[in-house]
Design a protein around this motif. Structure first.
Motif, PDB file in Angstrom:
ATOM      1  N   HIS A   1      10.607   1.420  92.313  1.00  0.00           N
ATOM      2  CA  HIS A   1      11.183   2.323  91.317  1.00  0.00           C
ATOM      3  C   HIS A   1      11.038   3.807  91.640  1.00  0.00           C
ATOM      4  O   HIS A   1      11.785   4.627  91.116  1.00  0.00           O
ATOM      5  CB  HIS A   1      10.551   2.066  89.938  1.00  0.00           C
ATOM      6  CG  HIS A   1      10.829   0.695  89.409  1.00  0.00           C
ATOM      7  ND1 HIS A   1      12.047   0.343  88.883  1.00  0.00           N
ATOM      8  CD2 HIS A   1      10.062  -0.415  89.347  1.00  0.00           C
ATOM      9  CE1 HIS A   1      12.017  -0.934  88.505  1.00  0.00           C
ATOM     10  NE2 HIS A   1      10.821  -1.413  88.786  1.00  0.00           N
TER      11      HIS A   1
ATOM     12  N   ARG B   1      -5.174  -1.281  86.901  1.00  0.00           N
ATOM     13  CA  ARG B   1      -3.988  -1.218  86.062  1.00  0.00           C
ATOM     14  C   ARG B   1      -4.370  -1.137  84.589  1.00  0.00           C
ATOM     15  O   ARG B   1      -3.844  -0.324  83.838  1.00  0.00           O
ATOM     16  CB  ARG B   1      -3.175  -2.493  86.336  1.00  0.00           C
ATOM     17  CG  ARG B   1      -1.736  -2.457  85.939  1.00  0.00           C
ATOM     18  CD  ARG B   1      -1.142  -3.786  86.373  1.00  0.00           C
ATOM     19  NE  ARG B   1       0.155  -4.033  85.798  1.00  0.00           N
ATOM     20  CZ  ARG B   1       1.305  -3.815  86.442  1.00  0.00           C
ATOM     21  NH1 ARG B   1       1.301  -3.332  87.646  1.00  0.00           N
ATOM     22  NH2 ARG B   1       2.454  -4.094  85.869  1.00  0.00           N
TER      23      ARG B   1
ATOM     24  N   VAL C   1       8.527  -0.885  83.075  1.00  0.00           N
ATOM     25  CA  VAL C   1       8.047  -1.586  84.265  1.00  0.00           C
ATOM     26  C   VAL C   1       6.648  -2.159  84.060  1.00  0.00           C
ATOM     27  O   VAL C   1       6.386  -3.318  84.369  1.00  0.00           O
ATOM     28  CB  VAL C   1       8.045  -0.636  85.485  1.00  0.00           C
ATOM     29  CG1 VAL C   1       7.321  -1.270  86.662  1.00  0.00           C
ATOM     30  CG2 VAL C   1       9.469  -0.279  85.876  1.00  0.00           C
ATOM     31  N   VAL C   2       5.758  -1.335  83.522  1.00  0.00           N
ATOM     32  CA  VAL C   2       4.356  -1.753  83.428  1.00  0.00           C
ATOM     33  C   VAL C   2       4.081  -2.502  82.126  1.00  0.00           C
ATOM     34  O   VAL C   2       3.476  -3.566  82.115  1.00  0.00           O
ATOM     35  CB  VAL C   2       3.414  -0.535  83.546  1.00  0.00           C
ATOM     36  CG1 VAL C   2       1.962  -0.967  83.459  1.00  0.00           C
ATOM     37  CG2 VAL C   2       3.667   0.190  84.863  1.00  0.00           C
TER      38      VAL C   2
ATOM     39  N   LEU D   1       0.254   5.877  86.135  1.00  0.00           N
ATOM     40  CA  LEU D   1       0.949   5.254  85.008  1.00  0.00           C
ATOM     41  C   LEU D   1       0.764   3.732  85.021  1.00  0.00           C
ATOM     42  O   LEU D   1       1.362   3.026  84.215  1.00  0.00           O
ATOM     43  CB  LEU D   1       2.439   5.599  85.053  1.00  0.00           C
ATOM     44  CG  LEU D   1       2.771   7.066  84.728  1.00  0.00           C
ATOM     45  CD1 LEU D   1       4.179   7.412  85.167  1.00  0.00           C
ATOM     46  CD2 LEU D   1       2.600   7.334  83.250  1.00  0.00           C
ATOM     47  N   GLY D   2      -0.033   3.258  85.955  1.00  0.00           N
ATOM     48  CA  GLY D   2      -0.368   1.837  85.975  1.00  0.00           C
ATOM     49  C   GLY D   2       0.549   0.975  86.818  1.00  0.00           C
ATOM     50  O   GLY D   2       0.481  -0.248  86.757  1.00  0.00           O
ATOM     51  N   MET D   3       1.430   1.580  87.617  1.00  0.00           N
ATOM     52  CA  MET D   3       2.343   0.772  88.417  1.00  0.00           C
ATOM     53  C   MET D   3       1.619   0.156  89.608  1.00  0.00           C
ATOM     54  O   MET D   3       0.760   0.783  90.221  1.00  0.00           O
ATOM     55  CB  MET D   3       3.498   1.638  88.937  1.00  0.00           C
ATOM     56  CG  MET D   3       4.485   2.023  87.863  1.00  0.00           C
ATOM     57  SD  MET D   3       5.918   2.794  88.629  1.00  0.00           S
ATOM     58  CE  MET D   3       6.410   3.873  87.301  1.00  0.00           C
TER      59      MET D   3
ATOM     60  N   LEU E   1      10.281   4.959  82.351  1.00  0.00           N
ATOM     61  CA  LEU E   1      10.072   4.060  83.496  1.00  0.00           C
ATOM     62  C   LEU E   1       8.833   3.159  83.381  1.00  0.00           C
ATOM     63  O   LEU E   1       8.942   1.939  83.410  1.00  0.00           O
ATOM     64  CB  LEU E   1      10.021   4.853  84.809  1.00  0.00           C
ATOM     65  CG  LEU E   1       9.857   4.008  86.064  1.00  0.00           C
ATOM     66  CD1 LEU E   1      11.056   3.098  86.271  1.00  0.00           C
ATOM     67  CD2 LEU E   1       9.642   4.859  87.297  1.00  0.00           C
ATOM     68  N   ALA E   2       7.658   3.786  83.257  1.00  0.00           N
ATOM     69  CA  ALA E   2       6.436   2.977  83.260  1.00  0.00           C
ATOM     70  C   ALA E   2       6.353   2.083  82.021  1.00  0.00           C
ATOM     71  O   ALA E   2       5.789   0.993  82.077  1.00  0.00           O
ATOM     72  CB  ALA E   2       5.209   3.879  83.342  1.00  0.00           C
TER      73      ALA E   2
ATOM     74  N   GLU F   1       5.822  -2.072  92.504  1.00  0.00           N
ATOM     75  CA  GLU F   1       6.604  -1.360  91.481  1.00  0.00           C
ATOM     76  C   GLU F   1       6.818   0.099  91.877  1.00  0.00           C
ATOM     77  O   GLU F   1       7.890   0.662  91.652  1.00  0.00           O
ATOM     78  CB  GLU F   1       5.891  -1.431  90.125  1.00  0.00           C
ATOM     79  CG  GLU F   1       5.895  -2.813  89.501  1.00  0.00           C
ATOM     80  CD  GLU F   1       4.865  -2.991  88.404  1.00  0.00           C
ATOM     81  OE1 GLU F   1       4.893  -4.044  87.743  1.00  0.00           O
ATOM     82  OE2 GLU F   1       4.010  -2.097  88.200  1.00  0.00           O
TER      83      GLU F   1
ATOM     84  N   MET G   1       2.681   6.080  77.238  1.00  0.00           N
ATOM     85  CA  MET G   1       1.911   4.869  77.524  1.00  0.00           C
ATOM     86  C   MET G   1       0.817   4.641  76.480  1.00  0.00           C
ATOM     87  O   MET G   1       0.026   3.716  76.602  1.00  0.00           O
ATOM     88  CB  MET G   1       1.299   4.953  78.926  1.00  0.00           C
ATOM     89  CG  MET G   1       2.315   5.137  80.040  1.00  0.00           C
ATOM     90  SD  MET G   1       3.532   3.812  80.112  1.00  0.00           S
ATOM     91  CE  MET G   1       2.585   2.558  80.980  1.00  0.00           C
TER      92      MET G   1
END
Lengths: 241, 219
Positions: B133, A75, A106-107, B123-125, A102-103, B129, A155
């Motif tokens: 999503h 991650r 969420v992230v 994207l790192g999810m 989204l990311a 997640e 990001m």
């Protein structure tokens, strides 16, 4: 310290060894083109850099983070390198803007308003500031790919990996995507692109890597690689025989 | 001997119909919740989670529902637990429904392009997640028609619980037949009631499928 340090990387699919000991160091701000025949391992190398494939030997480090199979580390790594795919891979159930948001939410846990602002800014950057609410299916391939670029940029990655990002596009849509990538390169983004666009590689890249049979066969600045290829394999690949 | 009017028969069947509806609802909702757990286990990265889920699905899909009812009803009795018919019926149907829904949904999740997993991963999810999503919202769309379609099987499946003595529509039909000696009329009405429950469900399923198909063509 190099941004991406690839040391003796090996990767096999079953019995087939696809990467046979790759060494490559990439400095911040470099624009690298990886060229070579299909099956030479260039896409696999790219996918190994952000952990979509696990390597069987050697090591890859991005900004000091070693690529391993461990989830938390993956991650962290993927926040440092964005990836853009041949098939765009936008989320079809979300609008262009939501794709980019989204990311972030969420992230990175970015607050919604902030994520929205960044999404608008990134879409603007790829020339799609007015298509925030458009669904992917309402966009052309070139536009979809530009949204994918905006999604990765949102990001704030240290490097972008581009896996044949114009190969699935109709010829007339290739230019708009390459133009965005060219602009990113000029702004100093570190880019590693697997590409078949030789003109693009020649004009934009700082170094060109020619891969052959799972190895880095020839590497150098575009003038050298395209102007004076040293090996017969590269000459043949470039159609110079 | 008393005479039974048609209304007497219908009235008594209607009274039992609510148990069929209730049992169907319980099975479907309970089966849905457990089915979701089965789905997650079935597509887990780790083998020790996937294997039991697979075994569970194979077991429940590979044996008749009636045997599952018997096993719950009589099986628990062996351990000195006396199970009322309604509980055995509920437990068996929930477990049976979960196995089928879990497998139907797995198919829907696996129908989502691999690129969606890769893009969200890049994207790192985390996996959860990604599911929450990216994958499930898309899988849900394709899962709706087969899920609604399967609810018809659940409704019809409840008829088997009459055999262990749960008084739902079918069992009520049998009881009324024994009193009226009009099997054709009674079972004809029973069938009609089932049809009245199931037909709208099939219709909805087909309608949703068509609607989905149309919206899909825009791609």
């Amino acid at each position: 310290m190099s941004l991406i340090a690839i040391t003796d990387v090996r990767k096999s699919f079953g019995q087939t060894e696809v990467l046979k000991g790759i060494d490559l160091d990439i400095e911040p701000g470099e624009v690298i083109a990886i060229i070579g025949k299909s099956g030479s391992g260039k896409s696999t190398l790219l996918r190994c850099i952000n952990g979509l494939e696990t390597i069987n030997g050697g090591s890859i480090a991005v900004a000091g983070v070693h690529v391993s199979g461990e989830d938390r580390q993956l991650r962290e790594l993927r926040l440092k390198v964005g990836m853009i795919f041949q098939q765009f891979n936008l989320f079809p159930h979300l609008s262009a803007g939501r794709n980019v948001m989204l990311a972030q939410t969420v992230v990175k846990k970015t607050p919604k308003e902030e994520a929205r602002r960044i999404a608008e800014e990134m879409l603007d950057r790829v020339g799609l500031g007015n298509r925030f609410d458009a669904l992917p299916e309402e966009l052309s391939g070139g536009q979809q790919q530009r949204v994918a670029i905006a999604r990765a940029l949102a990001m704030k990655p240290a490097a972008l990996l581009c896996d044949e990002i114009t190969s699935a596009l109709d010829p007339e849509l290739v230019a708009e995507v390459l133009q965005v990538v060219r602009k990113l390169a000029e702004e100093g983004m570190t880019l590693i692109t697997v590409t078949h666009e030789m003109n693009f590689a020649r004009e934009v890249c700082s170094r060109v890597v020619f891969m052959h049979l799972g190895k880095v066969h020839e590497i150098g600045p575009p003038e050298a690689v395209f102007g004076a290829p040293k090996t017969p394999e590269l000459r043949q690949f470039l159609g110079m025989q | 001997m008393t005479d039974f009017t048609l209304w007497d028969i219908v009235r008594n069947l209607l009274f039992a119909l609510r148990w069929t509806v209730l049992l169907s609802l319980v099975s479907f909702v309970g089966g849905g919740v457990i089915g979701l757990l089965v789905l997650f286990a079935r597509i887990a990265k780790r083998r020790f989670a996937r294997l039991p889920a697979k075994l569970y699905i194979e077991l429940f899909q590979g044996t008749p529902l009636l045997m599952q009812l018997f096993l719950v009803f009589f099986g628990l009795g062996l351990f000195g637990i006396s199970v009322p018919a309604w509980l055995a019926a509920g437990v068996a149907l929930v477990l049976w429904t979960a196995a089928f829904l879990g497998e139907i949904w797995r198919g829907c999740v696996e129908a989502i392009a691999k690129g969606q997993w890769e893009a969200s991963a890049s994207l790192g999810m985390s996996r959860l997640e990604q599911m929450r999503h990216v994958i499930l919202p898309q899988a849900l769309r394709i899962a709706v028609p087969p899920t609604v379609g399967f609810s018809v099987q659940v409704v019809k499946g409840t008829a088997l619980t009459s055999i262990i003595g749960f008084i739902e529509l079918t069992k009520a039909g049998t009881i009324i037949t024994n009193a009226t000696f009009q099997p054709f009329t009674v079972y004809g009405l029973v069938a009609l009631f089932y049809f009245a429950l199931c037909w709208p469900l099939s219709l909805t399923s087909r309608l949703l499928e068509r609607k989905l198909h149309v919206s899909h063509r825009h791609h």
